[in-house]
Design a protein around this motif. Structure first.
Motif, PDB file in Angstrom:
ATOM      1  N   PHE A 160      77.890  14.019  96.155  1.00 16.92           N
ATOM      2  CA  PHE A 160      76.637  13.321  95.863  1.00 16.92           C
ATOM      3  C   PHE A 160      76.939  11.973  95.217  1.00 16.92           C
ATOM      4  CE2 PHE A 160      77.715  16.298  92.470  1.00 16.92           C
ATOM      5  CZ  PHE A 160      77.705  15.509  91.332  1.00 16.92           C
ATOM      6  N   LYS A 161      75.912  11.126  95.220  1.00 21.63           N
ATOM      7  CA  LYS A 161      76.004   9.830  94.538  1.00 21.63           C
ATOM      8  C   LYS A 161      74.746   9.630  93.706  1.00 21.63           C
ATOM      9  CE  LYS A 161      74.168   7.218  98.519  1.00 21.63           C
ATOM     10  NZ  LYS A 161      74.439   6.117  99.490  1.00 21.63           N
ATOM     11  N   TYR A 162      74.874   8.813  92.691  1.00 20.05           N
ATOM     12  CA  TYR A 162      73.717   8.548  91.838  1.00 20.05           C
ATOM     13  C   TYR A 162      73.914   7.226  91.108  1.00 20.05           C
ATOM     14  CZ  TYR A 162      76.631  10.386  87.999  1.00 20.05           C
ATOM     15  OH  TYR A 162      77.631  10.619  87.096  1.00 20.05           O
ATOM     16  N   THR A 169      67.492  -5.222  82.837  1.00 16.53           N
ATOM     17  CA  THR A 169      67.659  -6.135  83.975  1.00 16.53           C
ATOM     18  C   THR A 169      66.791  -5.754  85.163  1.00 16.53           C
ATOM     19  OG1 THR A 169      69.496  -4.844  84.864  1.00 16.53           O
ATOM     20  CG2 THR A 169      70.039  -6.590  83.286  1.00 16.53           C
ATOM     21  N   SER A 170      66.106  -4.579  85.048  1.00 20.72           N
ATOM     22  CA  SER A 170      65.270  -4.062  86.145  1.00 20.72           C
ATOM     23  C   SER A 170      66.064  -3.933  87.445  1.00 20.72           C
ATOM     24  CB  SER A 170      64.035  -4.957  86.362  1.00 20.72           C
ATOM     25  OG  SER A 170      63.219  -4.943  85.211  1.00 20.72           O
ATOM     26  N   THR A 171      67.289  -3.427  87.301  1.00 21.52           N
ATOM     27  CA  THR A 171      68.139  -3.207  88.477  1.00 21.52           C
ATOM     28  C   THR A 171      68.832  -1.853  88.328  1.00 21.52           C
ATOM     29  OG1 THR A 171      70.022  -4.311  87.424  1.00 21.52           O
ATOM     30  CG2 THR A 171      68.588  -5.668  88.831  1.00 21.52           C
ATOM     31  N   TRP A 172      69.327  -1.356  89.450  1.00 23.43           N
ATOM     32  CA  TRP A 172      70.121  -0.133  89.438  1.00 23.43           C
ATOM     33  C   TRP A 172      71.576  -0.465  89.153  1.00 23.43           C
ATOM     34  CZ3 TRP A 172      67.774   4.374  89.237  1.00 23.43           C
ATOM     35  CH2 TRP A 172      66.487   4.512  89.759  1.00 23.43           C
ATOM     36  N   GLY A 173      72.220   0.380  88.373  1.00 21.44           N
ATOM     37  CA  GLY A 173      73.633   0.207  88.098  1.00 21.44           C
ATOM     38  C   GLY A 173      74.479   0.600  89.293  1.00 21.44           C
ATOM     39  N   ALA A 174      75.779   0.523  89.120  1.00 19.53           N
ATOM     40  CA  ALA A 174      76.709   0.870  90.195  1.00 19.53           C
ATOM     41  C   ALA A 174      76.607   2.361  90.516  1.00 19.53           C
ATOM     42  CB  ALA A 174      78.135   0.513  89.791  1.00 19.53           C
ATOM     43  N   ASP A 175      76.765   2.681  91.799  1.00 23.94           N
ATOM     44  CA  ASP A 175      76.745   4.077  92.208  1.00 23.94           C
ATOM     45  C   ASP A 175      77.972   4.812  91.680  1.00 23.94           C
ATOM     46  OD1 ASP A 175      74.377   3.885  93.576  1.00 23.94           O
ATOM     47  OD2 ASP A 175      75.304   3.672  95.556  1.00 23.94           O
ATOM     48  N   VAL A 176      77.741   6.058  91.301  1.00 21.24           N
ATOM     49  CA  VAL A 176      78.822   6.990  90.974  1.00 21.24           C
ATOM     50  C   VAL A 176      78.842   8.055  92.070  1.00 21.24           C
ATOM     51  CG1 VAL A 176      79.698   8.686  89.326  1.00 21.24           C
ATOM     52  CG2 VAL A 176      78.558   6.602  88.501  1.00 21.24           C
ATOM     53  N   THR A 177      79.996   8.282  92.676  1.00 27.18           N
ATOM     54  CA  THR A 177      80.123   9.308  93.706  1.00 27.18           C
ATOM     55  C   THR A 177      81.020  10.419  93.186  1.00 27.18           C
ATOM     56  OG1 THR A 177      79.839   7.694  95.497  1.00 27.18           O
ATOM     57  CG2 THR A 177      80.834   9.815  96.070  1.00 27.18           C
ATOM     58  N   GLU A 178      80.583  11.651  93.381  1.00 25.30           N
ATOM     59  CA  GLU A 178      81.298  12.798  92.812  1.00 25.30           C
ATOM     60  C   GLU A 178      81.246  13.966  93.792  1.00 25.30           C
ATOM     61  OE1 GLU A 178      83.660  14.212  91.052  1.00 25.30           O
ATOM     62  OE2 GLU A 178      82.863  13.437  89.145  1.00 25.30           O
TER      63      GLU A 178
END
Length: 412
Positions: A160-162, A169-178
């Motif tokens: 999964f990723k999240y 900043t009203s933005t999404w951070g970097a994806d984490v994949t696990e």
């Protein structure tokens, strides 16, 4: 008539031999902990309730279930069933998302499994034999943290990723994949993952070490003639345990109960909040808990402090011996007591016809450690000396003619 006499004799003696045991547990102030309890060992295991976000079923390469930690106040929403929409999630559209909930009757139906894809969060690929993700979710926390989440595939585990929403900043951070493999934490039912710490955590005992889980969970709560989703504090039982609920006074009969698989059979309604905002126990509500070894325990709650301490208590009584009667097709019957036993047991049996009647005891390795021929053609009770047996678990086998039955015997 003799069969009835056998049952009455066994039942009456069992009532005398079984003693109630007072059990005191604590979920901690504000229900900070989830507590697992094992009747056979009178043992409890406590885990910090907020240590995990998502639970992944790990018991099979072909069966999967994914649950959200609703007891910790995490809400789960389906945003879209189009994979490309993961990149464009906008929390301003929250009102258009669909909230999903864990089943409180079946461990194998988590909130993620309630999505609109065929398998809740994904579709089966017949070429690769892998369930591939199609659904984007958002987890919303009680502190208004948002995380978008996407299960990419299930194949002997979950990949999964999240990403976490940055409000400044009203933005999404970097994806984490696990990837959480089914082989993690063997002998447990679920693997648990904490998205904030990016780590797996252990949040339950081994599957053979618990019967009940004291926790917070979401249920359909009665409200104004209908129901509403509401988080309650109560009990869910192990998937291999069955439970009967019965309103009774005095001694009940475990043989007369209907044992249910729904994991919320005990649930939350064994207590009632009174006008002084204290909890009263429902005095005539009893539960019969049948574990994986078919041992039965009669449970009655005696106190619950609520969120101030999370303390609770109940009485537990092993009534397994009351189930120790077996009726054969030829009219013969067999029972024994007590169980667990020390020094000796008493065999109660009825034999309708003149034929060989035999009782034998075996160790768990299959070695015969005792055998005795019994009288036939009548209703009998006969003492059996087991003082030479070491403490532990045994199997007692009763044979009459061409019919036999085996039961578990515990020597203390």
């Amino acid at each position: 008539m003799k069969t009835k006499l056998l049952f009455i004799a066994l039942f009456s003696i069992a009532l005398i031999s079984n003693a109630q045991q007072a059990v005191n547990l604590s979920m901690g102030a504000s229900y900070a902990n989830e507590v697992f309890y094992d009747f056979s060992e009178d043992e409890s295991y406590s885990y910090t309730a907020a240590d995990w976000d998502i639970a992944f079923l790990r018991t099979s390469a072909y069966a999967f279930a994914t649950r959200i930690n609703d007891g910790a106040g995490i809400e789960l929403f389906e945003v879209s069933n189009t994979p490309a929409d993961y990149a464009t999630v906008d929390i301003a559209n929250e009102a258009n998302w669909t909230q999903l909930y864990n089943s409180d009757t079946d461990w194998m139906l988590g909130a993620f499994d309630q999505g609109t894809a065929t398998y809740g969060w994904g579709e089966y690929n017949p070429t690769t034999h892998v369930v591939e993700g199609t659904t984007t979710f958002v987890l919303k926390y009680s502190d208004d943290t948002y995380r978008k989440f996407f299960i990419e595939d299930f194949y002997g585990g979950y990949t999964f990723k999240y990403s976490t929403w940055d409000a400044t900043t009203s933005t999404w951070g970097a994806d984490v994949t696990e990837t959480v493999a089914n082989t993690s934490n063997p002998n447990r039912i679920f693997n648990y993952y904490n998205l904030a710490t990016e780590a797996e955590v252990i949040a339950e005992p081994e599957a053979t070490d618990w019967d009940l889980k004291f926790t917070r969970f979401t249920t359909d709560y009665p409200y104004n003639g209908t129901t509403m989703k509401y988080t309650v504090t109560g009990v869910l039982h192990h998937p291999d345990v069955t439970v009967a609920e019965n309103t009774e006074s005095g001694a009940g009969d475990p043989n007369a109960q209907t044992y249910m698989t729904e994991i919320n059979t005990i649930g939350y309604d064994w207590k009632v909040l009174n006008a002084s905002y204290q909890y009263d126990m429902v005095s005539d509500m009893y539960y019969y808990v049948k574990d994986i070894d078919n041992n039965v325990y009669r449970l009655h709650f005696t106190s619950f402090d609520g969120s101030s301490t999370g303390n609770l208590s109940f009485n537990a009584e092993d009534v397994t011996s009351q189930l120790s009667i077996t009726n054969f097709d030829n009219g013969d019957s067999f029972g024994f007591y007590p169980n667990p036993a020390q020094g000796q047991i008493e065999i109660l049996y009825e034999n309708q016809i003149s034929t060989d009647v035999n009782v034998a005891i075996y160790s768990i390795t299959g070695q015969k450690v005792l055998e005795k021929e019994l009288k036939n053609n009548g209703f009998y009770n006969q003492k059996l000396d087991i003082s030479h047996l070491n403490t532990g678990n045994y199997v007692i086998k009763f044979a009459t003619g061409n019919q036999s039955t085996t039961k578990k015997l515990i020597v203390q």
